[in-house]
Write an enzyme that holds these catalytic residues in place. Structure first.
Site, PDB file in Angstrom:
ATOM      1  N   ARG A  16       0.812  -1.220   0.000  1.00  0.00           N
ATOM      2  CA  ARG A  16       0.000   0.000   0.000  1.00  0.00           C
ATOM      3  C   ARG A  16       0.850   1.277   0.000  1.00  0.00           C
ATOM      4  O   ARG A  16       0.362   2.369  -0.269  1.00  0.00           O
ATOM      5  CB  ARG A  16      -0.948  -0.011   1.211  1.00  0.00           C
ATOM      6  CG  ARG A  16      -2.057  -1.042   1.084  1.00  0.00           C
ATOM      7  CD  ARG A  16      -2.779  -1.302   2.397  1.00  0.00           C
ATOM      8  NE  ARG A  16      -2.045  -2.213   3.268  1.00  0.00           N
ATOM      9  CZ  ARG A  16      -2.465  -2.639   4.469  1.00  0.00           C
ATOM     10  NH1 ARG A  16      -3.622  -2.223   4.944  1.00  0.00           N
ATOM     11  NH2 ARG A  16      -1.741  -3.470   5.190  1.00  0.00           N
ATOM     12  N   GLY A 140      -7.757  -4.442  13.016  1.00  0.00           N
ATOM     13  CA  GLY A 140      -8.473  -5.561  13.604  1.00  0.00           C
ATOM     14  C   GLY A 140      -9.283  -5.059  14.791  1.00  0.00           C
ATOM     15  O   GLY A 140      -8.877  -4.122  15.484  1.00  0.00           O
ATOM     16  N   GLU A 155     -10.258  -9.444  11.984  1.00  0.00           N
ATOM     17  CA  GLU A 155      -9.720  -8.513  10.995  1.00  0.00           C
ATOM     18  C   GLU A 155     -10.871  -7.810  10.289  1.00  0.00           C
ATOM     19  O   GLU A 155     -11.935  -8.403  10.083  1.00  0.00           O
ATOM     20  CB  GLU A 155      -8.857  -9.257   9.972  1.00  0.00           C
ATOM     21  CG  GLU A 155      -7.543  -9.747  10.531  1.00  0.00           C
ATOM     22  CD  GLU A 155      -6.750  -8.638  11.198  1.00  0.00           C
ATOM     23  OE1 GLU A 155      -6.327  -7.703  10.506  1.00  0.00           O
ATOM     24  OE2 GLU A 155      -6.575  -8.685  12.430  1.00  0.00           O
ATOM     25  N   ASN A 386      39.521  26.597  -7.776  1.00  0.00           N
ATOM     26  CA  ASN A 386      40.202  25.497  -7.066  1.00  0.00           C
ATOM     27  C   ASN A 386      40.287  24.211  -7.867  1.00  0.00           C
ATOM     28  O   ASN A 386      40.818  23.223  -7.403  1.00  0.00           O
ATOM     29  CB  ASN A 386      39.475  25.217  -5.750  1.00  0.00           C
ATOM     30  CG  ASN A 386      38.030  24.790  -5.974  1.00  0.00           C
ATOM     31  OD1 ASN A 386      37.439  25.103  -6.999  1.00  0.00           O
ATOM     32  ND2 ASN A 386      37.481  24.083  -5.013  1.00  0.00           N
TER      33      ASN A 386
END
Ligand code: UD1
Ligand code: CA
Length: 458
Positions: A16, A140, A155, A386
């Site tokens: 998901r 749940g 669930e 540099n």
């Protein structure tokens, strides 16, 4: 009471989240979710912490190396099946086993300790941590009998219409008698909508075995949030950041707009530092006292002393001492070191360079691979050249050097104490004390040129 073992479930694929990153490695306030879980359980002083890994196992194990032991769940057949993979590792343990998910980052040690205390007081075979949710969708549900005793967990996908109305949810945290846990797990089936072996089914099974099961309900639902998608991830971040910000405010840090201030876990801030909104402080950052950080400032892995004013600037792996002024729009990159009372103005970039005490780099400059002494003045538009495309070269600038505007300093070169460069110079050779380096062509003026300008012709 003490949990002998801790099991963290982190094998699921987190589909998901719609991410290539394993779910438990997604960050909340700058720290992986599973790290928050480990931080919360460590003070409980368990004998053993086992993390069950599966999807992205290598990444999760690399991330947690040294913090826990690991067990692999080859196929993700459900939370009960995941715990079953720890059977060999825990077979001989006579104590209690605390089980949590790697995707519930908000639990505090206090709440877990309260669950442990309840478990030890009641001598249950299992005690599940529950909470009342205004919106229980996705969790749940805790099914209780008329006498209020816990019967089972159902669930959401398997729940009846009446069961779905139950507001008390399973937080996914349980403490079991270790031996009874594995006895019950051996009886868990997968005859449900998801065809998975559900850990919550062990409650009903233990009750059927004549064992006493129970629940401990925490009052703060926000701790229980399970992060299954990006919406919940954002909410968890908000809750965690709010906690972190409150802690800093209680310690004497002034946050002007706490809802828009993003401070990672582990950042240290001294008192009387004022932080405006839209400031982000990340990683291993330490900030001292009496600083002002204005909106838009972003500081990562840096150490800031006391009494600085940092205005809308970005700092990465930088060190700033005391009473400096920086910005607006300065960029300090790795190994930038800014000494006391130095000033960096707008559009100044400093990388691997020390800006000495009281030195000023006021405008539009780049300072890289250089060491500047004290009270140096760097004119506008100065560039420390540099890099030749392959190698980086160093520049040394002594104390009280005056660098004229728009100087290019081609490293390697040394400007001795109290030397000067003329504005617009391209400096390739060392300049001695009290000498001025000038390197530019002389100007010639051409008289009566106006009529020869293109716009005047034809
Ligand atoms: C789970 C609980 C639910 C509870 C919720 C709390 C089950 C069946 N459901 O639901 O009752 O309200 O947590 O947040 O336990 N995992 C594995 N291997 C697997 C499957 C999952 O290691 O085969 C891990 C996941 O990585 C995750 C944790 O177990 O860290 C929970 O799994 P997840 O799929 O997120 O369960 P939920 O649907 O949130
Ligand atoms: Ca979950």
């Amino acid at each position: 009471m003490q949990a002998t073992n801790i099991v963290i479930l982190a094998a699921g694929n987190g589909s998901r989240m719609k991410s290539d990153l394993p779910k438990v490695l997604h960050q909340v306030a700058g720290q992986a979710m599973v790290d928050w879980v480990i931080d919360a359980v460590q003070p409980l002083k368990p004998n053993k912490i086992l993390t069950v890994t599966g999807v992205g196992a290598e990444r999760v194990q690399d991330h947690l190396a040294g913090k826990t032991d690991f067990v692999i769940q080859e196929k993700q057949l459900g939370t009960g099946h995941a715990v079953l993979q720890t059977k060999a590792a825990l077979a001989d343990s006579q104590g209690a086993t605390l089980i949590l998910s790697g995707d519930t980052p908000l639990f505090t040690t206090e709440t877990l300790q309260a669950l442990l205390n309840e478990h030890s007081r009641t001598k249950n075979a299992v005690t599940v941590l529950t909470a009342k949710a205004d919106n229980p969708t996705g969790y749940g549900r805790i099914v209780r009998g008329d006498d209020g005793m816990v019967l089972k967990i159902v669930e959401e996908k398997d729940a009846s219409v009446t069961e779905r109305r139950i507001e008390e949810i399973n937080t996914g945290v349980y403490i079991f008698d270790n031996q009874l846990l594995f006895q019950a797990l051996s009886q868990v089936g997968n005859d449900n909508v998801q065809q998975e072996y559900y850990l919550p089914d062990t409650l009903d099974i233990l009750r059927g075995m004549g064992k006493q099961i129970g629940a401990y309900q925490t009052l703060d639902f926000s701790e229980s949030m399970g992060v299954n998608d990006r919406v919940a991830l954002a909410q968890a971040n908000q809750i965690m950041r709010n906690r972190i910000n409150q802690m800093h405010m209680k310690n004497g840090v002034e946050l002007v707009a706490p809802d828009q201030t993003f401070i990672d876990a582990g950042v240290v801030i001294g008192k009387d530092t004022l932080i405006e909104g839209n400031v982000t402080l990340k990683g291993q950052t330490v900030i001292g006292r009496d600083n002002v950080l204005t909106a838009g400032t972003r500081i990562e892995d840096s150490t800031i002393g006391d009494g600085n004013v940092i205005t809308s600037s970005h700092l990465e792996e930088a060190v700033v001492k005391d009473r400096t002024t920086i910005g607006p729009y300065a960029h300090l990159r790795p190994a930038a070191e800014i000494m006391d009372e130095a000033h960096l103005g707008n559009f100044v970039e400093v990388k691997k360079a020390t800006i000495g005490q009281g030195s000023k780099v006021g405008h539009l400059s780049y300072v890289g691979n250089a060491k500047l002494g004290a009270d140096v003045n760097v004119g506008a538009g100065t560039i420390f050249v540099n890099y030749d495309g392959v190698n980086k070269f160093d520049t040394t600038v002594g104390d009280r050097v005056f660098i004229g505007s728009n100087t290019k300093i081609i490293a390697p070169v040394t400007l001795a104490d109290e030397s000067i460069t003329a504005a617009g110079s391209t400096i390739t050779d060392d300049v001695a004390t009290h000498a001025m380096g000038i390197a530019r062509t002389r100007q010639t003026n051409k008289a009566d040129f106006w009529d020869r300008m293109p716009h005047k012709k034809g």
